[in-house]
Design a protein around this motif. Structure first.
Motif, PDB file in Angstrom:
ATOM      1  N   GLN A  95       1.530   4.637   8.615  1.00 41.24           N
ATOM      2  CA  GLN A  95       0.465   5.211   7.801  1.00 41.24           C
ATOM      3  C   GLN A  95      -0.747   4.297   7.715  1.00 41.24           C
ATOM      4  OE1 GLN A  95       0.884   8.404   6.619  1.00 41.24           O
ATOM      5  NE2 GLN A  95      -1.323   8.279   6.282  1.00 41.24           N
ATOM      6  N   LYS A  96      -0.522   3.003   7.709  1.00 33.11           N
ATOM      7  CA  LYS A  96      -1.630   2.053   7.640  1.00 33.11           C
ATOM      8  C   LYS A  96      -2.538   2.192   8.851  1.00 33.11           C
ATOM      9  CE  LYS A  96      -2.618  -2.903   7.173  1.00 33.11           C
ATOM     10  NZ  LYS A  96      -2.017  -4.274   7.054  1.00 33.11           N
ATOM     11  N   PHE A 170       4.535   6.584   2.115  1.00 31.54           N
ATOM     12  CA  PHE A 170       4.008   5.421   2.836  1.00 31.54           C
ATOM     13  C   PHE A 170       2.593   5.016   2.430  1.00 31.54           C
ATOM     14  CE2 PHE A 170       6.911   7.610   5.859  1.00 31.54           C
ATOM     15  CZ  PHE A 170       7.952   6.693   5.796  1.00 31.54           C
ATOM     16  N   GLN A 171       1.847   5.876   1.715  1.00 31.15           N
ATOM     17  CA  GLN A 171       0.485   5.490   1.365  1.00 31.15           C
ATOM     18  C   GLN A 171       0.467   4.242   0.486  1.00 31.15           C
ATOM     19  OE1 GLN A 171      -2.216   6.113   2.528  1.00 31.15           O
ATOM     20  NE2 GLN A 171      -2.483   8.208   3.196  1.00 31.15           N
ATOM     21  N   ASP A 172       1.461   4.097  -0.395  1.00 28.02           N
ATOM     22  CA  ASP A 172       1.522   2.915  -1.257  1.00 28.02           C
ATOM     23  C   ASP A 172       2.828   2.153  -1.035  1.00 28.02           C
ATOM     24  OD1 ASP A 172       3.170   4.817  -2.249  1.00 28.02           O
ATOM     25  OD2 ASP A 172       2.285   4.933  -4.245  1.00 28.02           O
ATOM     26  N   LYS A 210      11.033   7.609  -9.698  1.00 24.85           N
ATOM     27  CA  LYS A 210      11.840   8.256  -8.664  1.00 24.85           C
ATOM     28  C   LYS A 210      11.425   7.806  -7.269  1.00 24.85           C
ATOM     29  CE  LYS A 210      14.582  10.613 -11.243  1.00 24.85           C
ATOM     30  NZ  LYS A 210      16.053  10.326 -11.264  1.00 24.85           N
ATOM     31  N   ALA A 211      10.126   7.566  -7.067  1.00 24.85           N
ATOM     32  CA  ALA A 211       9.653   7.103  -5.770  1.00 24.85           C
ATOM     33  C   ALA A 211      10.230   5.725  -5.461  1.00 24.85           C
ATOM     34  CB  ALA A 211       8.124   7.047  -5.754  1.00 24.85           C
ATOM     35  N   LEU A 222      10.482  -1.345   2.956  1.00 26.22           N
ATOM     36  CA  LEU A 222       9.111  -1.101   2.539  1.00 26.22           C
ATOM     37  C   LEU A 222       8.745  -1.901   1.284  1.00 26.22           C
ATOM     38  CD1 LEU A 222       8.900   2.781   2.995  1.00 26.22           C
ATOM     39  CD2 LEU A 222       7.904   1.021   4.471  1.00 26.22           C
ATOM     40  N   LEU A 223       9.733  -2.327   0.536  1.00 23.77           N
ATOM     41  CA  LEU A 223       9.489  -3.030  -0.712  1.00 23.77           C
ATOM     42  C   LEU A 223       9.465  -4.542  -0.530  1.00 23.77           C
ATOM     43  CD1 LEU A 223      11.844  -0.947  -3.032  1.00 23.77           C
ATOM     44  CD2 LEU A 223       9.348  -0.776  -2.847  1.00 23.77           C
ATOM     45  N   GLU A 224       9.764  -5.001   0.670  1.00 24.92           N
ATOM     46  CA  GLU A 224       9.819  -6.443   0.920  1.00 24.92           C
ATOM     47  C   GLU A 224       8.419  -7.052   0.905  1.00 24.92           C
ATOM     48  OE1 GLU A 224      11.887  -6.973   4.581  1.00 24.92           O
ATOM     49  OE2 GLU A 224      13.803  -6.313   3.760  1.00 24.92           O
TER      50      GLU A 224
END
Length: 224
Positions: A95-96, A170-172, A210-211, A222-224
């Motif tokens: 997405q980036k 994926f935007q954030d 929830k996200a 994705l959270l790393e």
């Protein structure tokens, strides 16, 4: 935005732009998409655009001359921000990258075929190389269509609700939360009460929670 797609099989890349959101985006003038048949730039009567690779080995290679002629012609007509080569060993599309490309004015996408292109094309013409995953397709056309779809839907005015794209996965760096619509109760399967409460701040808190939960479960990277 203008996107020029160089391909060996133009019929394969044209169909995605003849329906749905992409078609409407073109009709409304938000984007221009043109396909260019590489065989039109062949140097012989057989419309040859590939040849055997030096040093031997299986598989044909896309020749540099037809590609050079096509890209050079396009570059005489306008300046291009990016010349992209679709290849399995390129940078994995995300997405980036889509966000960045959606801000460009003119883009060329070269669809790989056969064993790939002469390395000199990559060395002297290509500004970025993109892959849509760790697998090999028979050509770059379907991959190019994916990239175009992801880019075009981000252009202002393409989607009916411009905030829709901003809340996609994926935007954030989060996956999208669960979503529901009518009826609120179907076969006893009920929509979470918070979503029908009308309390917008609480709803947004619930969605964010929830996200995060869904991202931790399915894509913790994705959270790393």
């Amino acid at each position: 935005m203008r996107i020029d797609i160089i391909t060996v099989v133009p019929e394969l890349i044209q169909s995605p732009f003849e329906a749905s959101i992409l078609k409407r985006a073109i009709e409304k003038g938000h984007v221009e998409v043109y396909t260019h048949n590489l065989r039109d730039y062949s140097t012989n009567a057989y419309k040859q655009i590939d040849d055997y690779q030096f040093g031997g080995g299986a598989g044909m290679v896309m020749m540099i001359e037809p590609i050079d002629k096509c890209i050079s012609k396009l570059k005489t007509e306008r300046n291009y921000d990016e010349i992209i080569y679709m290849t399995p060993d390129g940078e994995t599309f995300n997405q980036k990258i889509a966000n960045k490309l959606s801000l460009k004015e003119n883009i060329i996408i070269l669809c790989g075929h056969y064993k790939g292109v002469d390395q000199r094309v990559r060395d002297h013409f290509i500004t970025s190389e993109i892959s849509v995953g760790d697998f090999v397709l028979s050509g770059g056309e379907l991959a190019a269509a994916i990239v175009c779809d992801a880019i075009i839907r981000l252009i202002p005015g393409v989607l009916g609700n411009e905030t829709s794209a901003l809340t996609d996965s994926f935007q954030d760096n989060l996956l999208a939360p669960p979503i529901y619509t009518r009826p609120a109760d179907y076969k006893g399967w009920k929509v979470p009460e918070i979503l029908t409460s009308g309390n917008t701040p609480k709803i947004e808190q619930w969605r964010e929670k929830k996200a995060i939960e869904r991202t931790k479960q399915r894509r913790p990277d994705l959270l790393e």
